[in-house]
Write a protein that holds these residues in place. Structure first.
Motif, PDB file in Angstrom:
ATOM      1  N   GLN A  48      -7.346  -0.259  -2.080  1.00  0.00           N
ATOM      2  CA  GLN A  48      -6.513  -0.881  -1.053  1.00  0.00           C
ATOM      3  C   GLN A  48      -7.361  -1.430   0.089  1.00  0.00           C
ATOM      4  O   GLN A  48      -7.050  -2.485   0.648  1.00  0.00           O
ATOM      5  N   LYS A  49      -8.450  -0.726   0.425  1.00  0.00           N
ATOM      6  CA  LYS A  49      -9.340  -1.223   1.474  1.00  0.00           C
ATOM      7  C   LYS A  49     -10.016  -2.530   1.035  1.00  0.00           C
ATOM      8  O   LYS A  49     -10.160  -3.462   1.826  1.00  0.00           O
ATOM      9  N   GLU A 104      -7.026   4.457  -2.405  1.00  0.00           N
ATOM     10  CA  GLU A 104      -7.281   4.006  -1.031  1.00  0.00           C
ATOM     11  C   GLU A 104      -8.489   3.083  -0.966  1.00  0.00           C
ATOM     12  O   GLU A 104      -8.499   2.123  -0.183  1.00  0.00           O
ATOM     13  N   ARG A 113       1.082   4.140  -2.970  1.00  0.00           N
ATOM     14  CA  ARG A 113       0.789   5.551  -2.685  1.00  0.00           C
ATOM     15  C   ARG A 113       1.958   6.427  -3.114  1.00  0.00           C
ATOM     16  O   ARG A 113       1.772   7.457  -3.774  1.00  0.00           O
ATOM     17  N   SER A 156      -8.009   9.005  -3.436  1.00  0.00           N
ATOM     18  CA  SER A 156      -9.147   8.369  -2.776  1.00  0.00           C
ATOM     19  C   SER A 156      -9.508   7.055  -3.463  1.00  0.00           C
ATOM     20  O   SER A 156      -9.818   6.060  -2.792  1.00  0.00           O
ATOM     21  N   ASP A 205       0.826  -1.203   0.000  1.00  0.00           N
ATOM     22  CA  ASP A 205       0.000   0.000   0.000  1.00  0.00           C
ATOM     23  C   ASP A 205       0.866   1.261   0.000  1.00  0.00           C
ATOM     24  O   ASP A 205       0.598   2.213  -0.746  1.00  0.00           O
TER      25      ASP A 205
END
Length: 385
Positions: free
Chosen positions: A290-291, A287, A260, A284, A256
């Motif tokens: 990644q979640k 992210e 980024r 966003s 992650d």
């Protein structure tokens, strides 16, 4: 003799699948034997993806000695290879549409354009329908290669449009030999890892090389054996979920951070600098992806624990039928033999059924902690909820 010892590059990393290698080598070299869409099926760890990319390399290369092109394919950098390997729970419609668009591009450097879809079983019905026409009427020089645990994991409409190649499950000795060769680990550790991983090559390699993973597995099985009621069931379930969460974070955190940093570098934002409002939507979106990947990683981690528990109660059943020659968890034989003597076979079957039900439940949007607590209460009581 395994395929890795007899087949030339790029097939040399495919172990124990001689029949499948022979079929795909023939197809790659003889247009008359080549179908436009293939489905490679086999249990987790059997080498589906490894075989798929070897096949793609052989298809794209201009000739059998074109190692440069084949190495590009295996590295995932060849322009005529399009690959989808999802880190999320499902393959999205947008991802499927992108694959279909790419499938209509003519090969730019090789003989064929190859579309590889790992985890094709992670497509819901609407997503599968996006692929149907492309699979039914692909361009002349495009080949699709799907990978899934079994044919039953895909819609009948997909299955009817592909040629299936079924992989066999490798033997423990084969996996142990491969792991020892790859890692240099001693034979005893390699054999134990292959056995505990139930012949899953990737998991066996991790167990062989990660002492912490081996220790956590042993502690988890012993803790479940020690569950005696609701109190200890809740406590052990909490430990299992926390360990899986920590493991998932370890596996995803470094990736992650690298993603980024790469994104910010690409858009010209220096480390520590505030992200401009115009770029926040990109960050966003990253992210969010990644979640989703973290959610899948956690679920996969819990599923691995449940797979280990299944192996333990499978051993108990074996002992209840006076079979001790093929135990997966032979290190726990004394404890499992005591359990086999104390429990009727019906209670062990209840435990196995409960584990299977929990694995299915966790594929839906349920609390992993509550599902695991319920499972351990069922196992400890011997009664279904």
């Amino acid at each position: 003799m395994t395929a890795a010892l007899t087949a030339p590059f790029p097939w040399s990393d495919v172990w124990g699948q001689d029949a499948a290698v022979q079929t795909l080598r023939q197809a790659a070299s003889d247009p008359a034997a080549l179908s436009h869409a293939w489905l490679i099926t086999g249990p987790p760890g059997s080498g589906r993806s490894t075989l798929a990319y070897a096949f793609a390399a052989a298809l794209i290369a201009d000739h059998p000695d074109d190692e440069n092109a084949m190495r590009q394919v295996l590295a995932g950098t060849h322009p005529d290879l399009t690959a989808l390997r999802t880190d999320k729970i499902i393959i999205t419609i947008a991802e499927a549409r992108s694959l279909v668009e790419r499938s209509y591009f003519a090969p730019s450097a090789g003989r064929y354009r190859v579309i590889v879809v790992e985890d094709a079983d992670r497509m819901v019905e609407r997503t599968s329908n996006v692929l149907l026409k492309a699979l039914e009427e692909p361009p002349e020089n495009t080949v699709w290669v799907l990978c899934a645990p079994s044919e039953a994991d895909l819609l009948p409409t997909i299955r009817s449009r592909v040629r299936a190649v079924r992989l066999r499950e490798p033997e423990v000795a084969d996996v142990a030999r491969l792991i020892a060769l790859r890692t240099g680990i001693d034979e005893a550790t390699a054999e134990q890892a292959a056995r505990h991983a139930q012949r899953h090559i990737g998991m066996a390699q991790r167990l062989a090389t990660d002492e912490g993973a081996r220790r956590r597995r042993d502690e988890t099985l012993r803790a479940v054996l020690g569950v005696r009621g609701v109190g200890t069931a809740v406590e052990v379930a909490g430990h299992i979920i926390q360990a899986a969460t920590d493991d998932a974070k370890t596996l995803t955190a470094e990736r992650d951070a690298a993603e980024r940093a790469s994104l910010l570098r690409t858009v010209g934002v220096a480390e520590g600098q505030a992200v401009p409002p115009a770029l926040r939507s990109q960050l966003s979106a990253l992210e969010d992806d990644q979640k989703k990947r973290a959610t899948r990683s956690l679920r996969d981690g819990i599923d691995r624990v449940l797979t280990d528990l299944q192996s333990m109660y499978r051993d108990v059943i074996m002992l209840q039928f006076d079979r001790d020659d093929a135990l997966i968890n032979s290190e726990l034989q004394a404890d499992l033999a005591a359990l086999a003597a104390a429990w009727p076979v019906e209670r062990t079957l209840i435990a196995l059924d409960a584990i299977s039900d929990t694995r299915e439940t966790l594929q839906r949007n349920v609390s992993p902690l509550l599902a695991t607590e319920s499972l351990l209460v069922t196992i400890s009581s011997g009664r279904t909820p």
